[in-house]
Design a protein around this motif. Structure first.
Motif, PDB file in Angstrom:
ATOM      1  N   LEU A 174      -0.066   9.104  12.908  1.00  0.00           N
ATOM      2  CA  LEU A 174       1.289   8.575  12.989  1.00  0.00           C
ATOM      3  C   LEU A 174       1.318   7.061  12.806  1.00  0.00           C
ATOM      4  N   GLY A 175       0.414   6.356  13.480  1.00  0.00           N
ATOM      5  CA  GLY A 175       0.375   4.898  13.380  1.00  0.00           C
ATOM      6  C   GLY A 175       0.119   4.424  11.958  1.00  0.00           C
ATOM      7  N   GLN A 176      -0.794   5.084  11.265  1.00  0.00           N
ATOM      8  CA  GLN A 176      -1.109   4.717   9.883  1.00  0.00           C
ATOM      9  C   GLN A 176       0.057   5.024   8.947  1.00  0.00           C
ATOM     10  N   ARG A 177       0.776   6.116   9.208  1.00  0.00           N
ATOM     11  CA  ARG A 177       1.961   6.429   8.397  1.00  0.00           C
ATOM     12  C   ARG A 177       3.033   5.350   8.582  1.00  0.00           C
ATOM     13  N   LEU A 178       3.181   4.880   9.820  1.00  0.00           N
ATOM     14  CA  LEU A 178       4.136   3.801  10.075  1.00  0.00           C
ATOM     15  C   LEU A 178       3.731   2.519   9.361  1.00  0.00           C
ATOM     16  N   ASP A 179       2.437   2.220   9.342  1.00  0.00           N
ATOM     17  CA  ASP A 179       1.961   1.012   8.666  1.00  0.00           C
ATOM     18  C   ASP A 179       2.278   1.046   7.177  1.00  0.00           C
ATOM     19  N   VAL A 180       2.162   2.226   6.573  1.00  0.00           N
ATOM     20  CA  VAL A 180       2.511   2.375   5.155  1.00  0.00           C
ATOM     21  C   VAL A 180       4.005   2.128   4.953  1.00  0.00           C
ATOM     22  N   VAL A 181       4.831   2.663   5.847  1.00  0.00           N
ATOM     23  CA  VAL A 181       6.285   2.455   5.754  1.00  0.00           C
ATOM     24  C   VAL A 181       6.620   0.973   5.929  1.00  0.00           C
ATOM     25  N   PHE A 182       5.932   0.292   6.853  1.00  0.00           N
ATOM     26  CA  PHE A 182       6.153  -1.146   7.035  1.00  0.00           C
ATOM     27  C   PHE A 182       5.803  -1.930   5.774  1.00  0.00           C
ATOM     28  N   TYR A 183       4.755  -1.505   5.088  1.00  0.00           N
ATOM     29  CA  TYR A 183       4.402  -2.134   3.804  1.00  0.00           C
ATOM     30  C   TYR A 183       5.574  -2.010   2.829  1.00  0.00           C
ATOM     31  N   MET A 184       6.146  -0.800   2.751  1.00  0.00           N
ATOM     32  CA  MET A 184       7.261  -0.561   1.833  1.00  0.00           C
ATOM     33  C   MET A 184       8.462  -1.446   2.192  1.00  0.00           C
ATOM     34  N   ILE A 185       8.711  -1.606   3.486  1.00  0.00           N
ATOM     35  CA  ILE A 185       9.825  -2.450   3.932  1.00  0.00           C
ATOM     36  C   ILE A 185       9.575  -3.900   3.551  1.00  0.00           C
ATOM     37  N   ILE A 188       7.756  -5.009   1.093  1.00  0.00           N
ATOM     38  CA  ILE A 188       7.948  -5.118  -0.359  1.00  0.00           C
ATOM     39  C   ILE A 188       9.438  -5.231  -0.667  1.00  0.00           C
ATOM     40  N   GLY A 189      10.261  -4.448   0.046  1.00  0.00           N
ATOM     41  CA  GLY A 189      11.709  -4.523  -0.130  1.00  0.00           C
ATOM     42  C   GLY A 189      12.250  -5.901   0.183  1.00  0.00           C
ATOM     43  N   PHE A 190      11.810  -6.500   1.288  1.00  0.00           N
ATOM     44  CA  PHE A 190      12.236  -7.855   1.638  1.00  0.00           C
ATOM     45  C   PHE A 190      11.750  -8.867   0.594  1.00  0.00           C
ATOM     46  N   PHE A 191      10.511  -8.734   0.166  1.00  0.00           N
ATOM     47  CA  PHE A 191       9.912  -9.686  -0.772  1.00  0.00           C
ATOM     48  C   PHE A 191      10.703  -9.717  -2.081  1.00  0.00           C
ATOM     49  N   PHE A 192      11.115  -8.547  -2.546  1.00  0.00           N
ATOM     50  CA  PHE A 192      11.822  -8.469  -3.827  1.00  0.00           C
ATOM     51  C   PHE A 192      13.343  -8.342  -3.672  1.00  0.00           C
ATOM     52  N   GLY A 193      13.839  -8.394  -2.430  1.00  0.00           N
ATOM     53  CA  GLY A 193      15.283  -8.320  -2.205  1.00  0.00           C
ATOM     54  C   GLY A 193      15.885  -6.977  -2.533  1.00  0.00           C
ATOM     55  N   ASP A 194      15.138  -5.893  -2.297  1.00  0.00           N
ATOM     56  CA  ASP A 194      15.598  -4.535  -2.601  1.00  0.00           C
ATOM     57  C   ASP A 194      16.153  -3.893  -1.329  1.00  0.00           C
ATOM     58  N   HIS A 195      17.459  -3.989  -1.124  1.00  0.00           N
ATOM     59  CA  HIS A 195      18.095  -3.487   0.096  1.00  0.00           C
ATOM     60  C   HIS A 195      17.965  -1.974   0.228  1.00  0.00           C
ATOM     61  N   ASP A 196      18.054  -1.266  -0.881  1.00  0.00           N
ATOM     62  CA  ASP A 196      17.964   0.197  -0.833  1.00  0.00           C
ATOM     63  C   ASP A 196      16.582   0.638  -0.345  1.00  0.00           C
ATOM     64  N   LEU A 197      15.544  -0.012  -0.851  1.00  0.00           N
ATOM     65  CA  LEU A 197      14.172   0.297  -0.425  1.00  0.00           C
ATOM     66  C   LEU A 197      13.999   0.013   1.064  1.00  0.00           C
ATOM     67  N   ARG A 238      16.110   2.699   3.261  1.00  0.00           N
ATOM     68  CA  ARG A 238      15.515   4.046   3.243  1.00  0.00           C
ATOM     69  C   ARG A 238      14.250   4.105   4.091  1.00  0.00           C
ATOM     70  N   ASN A 239      13.462   3.049   4.040  1.00  0.00           N
ATOM     71  CA  ASN A 239      12.216   3.064   4.799  1.00  0.00           C
ATOM     72  C   ASN A 239      12.406   2.713   6.270  1.00  0.00           C
ATOM     73  N   ILE A 240      13.470   2.000   6.597  1.00  0.00           N
ATOM     74  CA  ILE A 240      13.807   1.797   8.009  1.00  0.00           C
ATOM     75  C   ILE A 240      14.161   3.149   8.640  1.00  0.00           C
ATOM     76  N   GLU A 241      14.907   3.973   7.898  1.00  0.00           N
ATOM     77  CA  GLU A 241      15.242   5.317   8.396  1.00  0.00           C
ATOM     78  C   GLU A 241      13.983   6.145   8.616  1.00  0.00           C
ATOM     79  N   LYS A 242      13.039   6.054   7.681  1.00  0.00           N
ATOM     80  CA  LYS A 242      11.765   6.771   7.837  1.00  0.00           C
ATOM     81  C   LYS A 242      11.014   6.275   9.067  1.00  0.00           C
ATOM     82  N   ALA A 243      10.978   4.949   9.231  1.00  0.00           N
ATOM     83  CA  ALA A 243      10.264   4.368  10.371  1.00  0.00           C
ATOM     84  C   ALA A 243      10.893   4.799  11.686  1.00  0.00           C
ATOM     85  N   GLU A 244      12.220   4.822  11.755  1.00  0.00           N
ATOM     86  CA  GLU A 244      12.910   5.254  12.975  1.00  0.00           C
ATOM     87  C   GLU A 244      12.547   6.700  13.309  1.00  0.00           C
TER      88      GLU A 244
END
Length: 385
Positions: free
Chosen positions: A130-141, A143-152, A155-161
């Motif tokens: 579970l912890g490692q899956r969350l870390d992958v989702v945090f990476y995706m989030i 990346i979303g912040f870095f490139f300004g992709d609100h949709d990304l 969607r990944n905040i919902e997955k993390a929750e």
């Protein structure tokens, strides 16, 4: 403070938000950042990111630099492919996952957005813990912040929750709260953002996103624009974490305390500097004017609530501005329904017209009662049938 320094040094700063801030600064006219950006790009062989910036800003492409970085990238890709093949043929599932993760992290580091997202999804498919899956989702989030992709991000905040509900650990829960606070701030949900920032005041460890001083700055501005006076005092002004940073930041300290203490002349002066700081911030820039307007409304309301009527020249003096400015400001906010008062130009006074809350509550109760009766009638017809 030693522990904070240790946490900051060991934060996972991939992708680099410092580079994102430098790129943002360049985009708003600070062109002296270009050399710093290029040094960071060259140091990390960020060929895909370099190409995207050349297209975005119209830079002349340095073919020699791009070729050198691209060759370094291809060499690393070959190494990752060999490691993955060896893991699949000779090792176990855990080694396969580690090979996939290393490749995804490298793609993230060099700014290959789409390829990194795809690689992290493949990694997630091979991840059980579970912890490692969350870390992958945090990476995706990130990346979303870095490139300004609100949709990304969303969607990944919902997955993390969803994953946190399955039993995430304390540290990851707090990191998610900070992430949600930033995203709420980006989409102008200041009330939610303030609450989340305050919840993580004493547990902040998200140094991969920004430093502690920036975190406190965000907490103060979100708190001032969202909370009532009592909560500003108890949760912000009296917070040891806020005090420890604000005492070394005269502008932020003056802004916070002058607003609460109704020292409006100092508050207006500090508000200008806070707005200037916000326009240089990659998250707050789109909201700087809105924030400044909301804080002025809160200050005017705060003063007017104490009196039945106030002289215009006295109010102008309190705020350190002229009568024409106050008249224009109040007229605009009264017309918009944001201030409950009226201006008597002949007498030169502002009279408060407090809304009739009891009547509003009565009308709301009547309306809700009608809705309830209609539903009961519909239900009774269904039951009779």
């Amino acid at each position: 403070m030693a522990n904070l320094f240790y946490e900051e040094e060991n934060a996972n700063k991939n992708p680099s938000f410092e580079l994102a801030r430098q790129t943002f600064a360049y985009s708003i006219g600070n062109h002296d950042q270009k050399d710093t950006i290029l040094k960071e790009i060259e140091a990390n062989d960020m060929a895909p990111y370099y190409l995207s910036l050349c297209e975005k800003f119209g830079w002349e492409k340095n073919e020699e630099l791009y070729t050198k970085m691209n060759e370094a990238n291809q060499k690393k890709f070959t190494e990752f492919a060999d490691k993955l093949k060896d893991a699949e043929e000779n090792l176990g599932e855990n080694e396969v996952r580690e090979a996939l993760l290393a490749h995804a992290e490298y793609l993230c580091q060099i700014g290959a957005k789409d390829e990194a997202i795809s690689a992290f999804r493949k990694t997630a498919d091979k991840t059980v813990a579970l912890g490692q899956r969350l870390d992958v989702v945090f990476y995706m989030i990130r990346i979303g912040f870095f490139f300004g992709d609100h949709d990304l991000i969303s969607r990944n905040i919902e997955k993390a929750e969803s994953l946190i509900e399955e039993g995430g650990d304390w540290d990851r829960k707090n990191r998610l709260k900070v992430i949600e606070a930033i995203f709420s701030m980006k989409v102008r949900n200041f009330n939610k953002s303030a609450g989340l920032f305050l919840e993580t005041l004493s547990t902040f460890t998200s140094y991969e996103l920004f430093d502690y001083k920036t975190f406190i700055f965000y907490t103060v501005v979100m708190g001032c624009v969202s909370l009532d006076r009592t909560k500003i005092k108890t949760k912000v002004i009296n917070s040891p974490e806020v005090v420890s940073v604000a005492r070394d930041d005269p502008v932020l300290n003056t802004f916070l305390n002058s607003f609460y203490n109704s020292n409006y002349k100092e508050f207006f002066a500090s508000l200008v500097e806070i707005q200037d700081r916000m326009t240089q911030d990659w998250v707050l820039r789109p909201h700087a004017q809105f924030f400044c307007r909301e804080m002025r409304i809160r200050a005017y309301s705060q003063l007017l609530e104490s009196y039945k009527s106030v002289q215009l020249n006295s109010m102008a003096s309190d705020f350190g501005v002229n009568v024409e400015y106050i008249d224009r400001e109040l007229s605009r906010f009264i017309a918009a329904g944001r201030l409950h008062c009226k201006i008597d130009k002949v007498a030169g006074i502002v009279e408060t017209t407090r809304p009739d809350t009891k009547n509003a509550q009565y009308q709301a109760a009547i309306k809700q009662g009608d809705i309830l009766l209609n539903r009961i009638q519909k239900l009774s017809r269904v039951i009779n049938l």
